[in-house]
Design an enzyme around this catalytic site. Structure first.
Site, short mmCIF file in Angstrom:
data_model
loop_
_atom_site.label_atom_id
_atom_site.label_comp_id
_atom_site.label_asym_id
_atom_site.label_seq_id
_atom_site.Cartn_x
_atom_site.Cartn_y
_atom_site.Cartn_z
N ARG A 19 0.85 -1.19 0.00
CA ARG A 19 0.00 0.00 0.00
C ARG A 19 0.88 1.23 0.00
O ARG A 19 2.01 1.21 0.52
CB ARG A 19 -0.89 0.02 1.25
CG ARG A 19 -2.04 -0.97 1.21
CD ARG A 19 -3.08 -0.61 0.14
NE ARG A 19 -4.23 -1.50 0.15
CZ ARG A 19 -4.42 -2.50 -0.73
NH1 ARG A 19 -3.54 -2.74 -1.69
NH2 ARG A 19 -5.52 -3.22 -0.67
N HIS A 64 -1.95 0.93 -9.69
CA HIS A 64 -2.58 -0.08 -8.81
C HIS A 64 -3.22 -1.21 -9.63
O HIS A 64 -4.43 -1.46 -9.55
CB HIS A 64 -3.62 0.58 -7.89
CG HIS A 64 -3.91 -0.24 -6.66
ND1 HIS A 64 -4.19 0.31 -5.43
CD2 HIS A 64 -3.95 -1.59 -6.48
CE1 HIS A 64 -4.42 -0.65 -4.54
NE2 HIS A 64 -4.26 -1.82 -5.17
#
Ligand code: NAP
Ligand code: GLV
Length: 309
Positions: A224, A272
């Protein structure tokens, strides 16, 4: 009784179709178009706006639409007594293994440099290290990390992993806990972050961590964005401490246009996409959990809220 999808800006029609492919009789609704909030038993969420989940008094389970759950655990308005689940899936593991393998090989075989040379019409051979001499350090050796680790090991890399709790495995050395972190880092010519985001792992990719790595180490962050201290990465790249970074996740997504990462010559950015959930692949486990939740049975892939993942 219905399943509700809360996925702002997501391709929700694919999820509805995939759930109906498993069971055409299911009542599936997409937030905010919910006919009767009292009849929603199961919520499937990705980036749900705060305050949404507490509008549904009869939820029996809240599931993440991915492997990560920090969007659920970090939602202070979520009804805390409703159990949480997440997705564990072969496609997610395979996509991640492909991404990490590609990222490492592109770097090792200097494709970025060759692309730069190609633009200049320049023919010049560069040396690459042999993979049998390359240590890959995997931060996180869970469902996805284990799969990635064994694929890399199979390919010939020297793989080490780091986890919260001690583990015995075949072939790979697993370090655990903060006490073994520095020793783990010493072997990571390539450092891959596959951790969940928790209070303990936030900001873990920082200047101190980078200083413990072998010279010219390369960073791949697929965990993340908040694992990474961005200024520390820029400093480590600019000083030559790190040779480059492949980043898939960011503190703010989409990455803002003015962000210095976009134009940094040693950073490769992907939006992502390292491993995106494939609805067709996961809807069987979701429907199974819906049935289990209604029947009060133990759920598949439960999240331990206290542990944070
Ligand atoms: P998982 O099965 O829950 O595994 C988590 C691993 O992290 C475990 O090995 C765990 O240690 C370790 N860990 C947790 N806290 C730690 C700490 N404080 N110190 C050291 N190790 C710690 O999770 P997963 O399914 O493999 O997924 C991992 C993460 O990948 C997700 O949470 C998500 O953030 C990320 N992800 C990203 C993408 C993408 O497209 N970029 C896609 C999917 C997932 P133990 O083994 O001791 O519990
Ligand atoms: C994606 O980032 C996931 O957590 O599945």
């Amino acid at each position: 009784m219905s399943i509700m999808i809360v996925y702002p800006n997501g391709k929700t029609h694919r999820w509805v179709e995939a759930l109906h492919a498993v069971d055409p009789a299911l009542k599936v609704e997409v937030w905010p178009e919910i006919s009767d909030p009292g009849k929603v038993s199961f919520a499937l969420c990705w980036n749900q706006p705060p305050g949404v989940l507490r509008q549904f008094p009869n939820l029996k389970c809240i599931s993440s639409l991915g492997a990560g759950v920090e969007h659920l655990l970090g939602d202070a308005t979520r009804p805390a007594s409703v159990p949480l689940t997440r997705l564990v899936d072969d496609d997610l593991k395979q996509f991640m293994a492909e991404y990490v393998m590609l990222g490492i090989l592109e770097h090792l075989r200097r494709f970025e440099d060759y692309r730069r040379q190609q633009k200049l019409g320049k023919w010049a051979r560069m040396q690459s290290r042999r993979i049998s001499t390359m240590g890959v350090g995997l931060m996180g050796f869970g469902e996805i990390g284990r799969y990635v680790g064994y694929k890399l090991w199979d390919f010939g890399f020297k793989v080490h992993a780091w986890t919260r709790t001690p583990k015995q495995t075949d072939h790979l050395r697993v370090y655990s806990g903060i006490g073994e972190f520095d020793e783990f880092l010493k072997h990571a010519d390539i450092l891959v972050c596959l951790l969940p985001l928790t209070p303990e792992t936030q900001n873990i990719l920082n200047a101190k961590t980078f200083s413990r790595l072998p010279a010219n180490a390369y960073l791949i962050n697929v965990g993340r964005g908040s694992h990474l201290v961005e200024d520390d990465l820029l400093a480590a790249l600019d000083s030559g401490r790190l040779s480059g970074a492949l980043l898939d996740v960011f503190r703010e997504e989409p990455l803002p246009q003015h962000h210095p990462f976009w134009r940094h010559g040693k950073i490769t950015i992907t939006p992502h996409v390292a491993s995106v959930t494939n609805p067709e692949s996961v809807c069987t486990q979701i429907v199974e959990n819906y049935r289990r939740a209604l029947a009060g049975m133990p759920l598949l892939n439960p999240v331990n809220a206290e542990r944070g993942y």
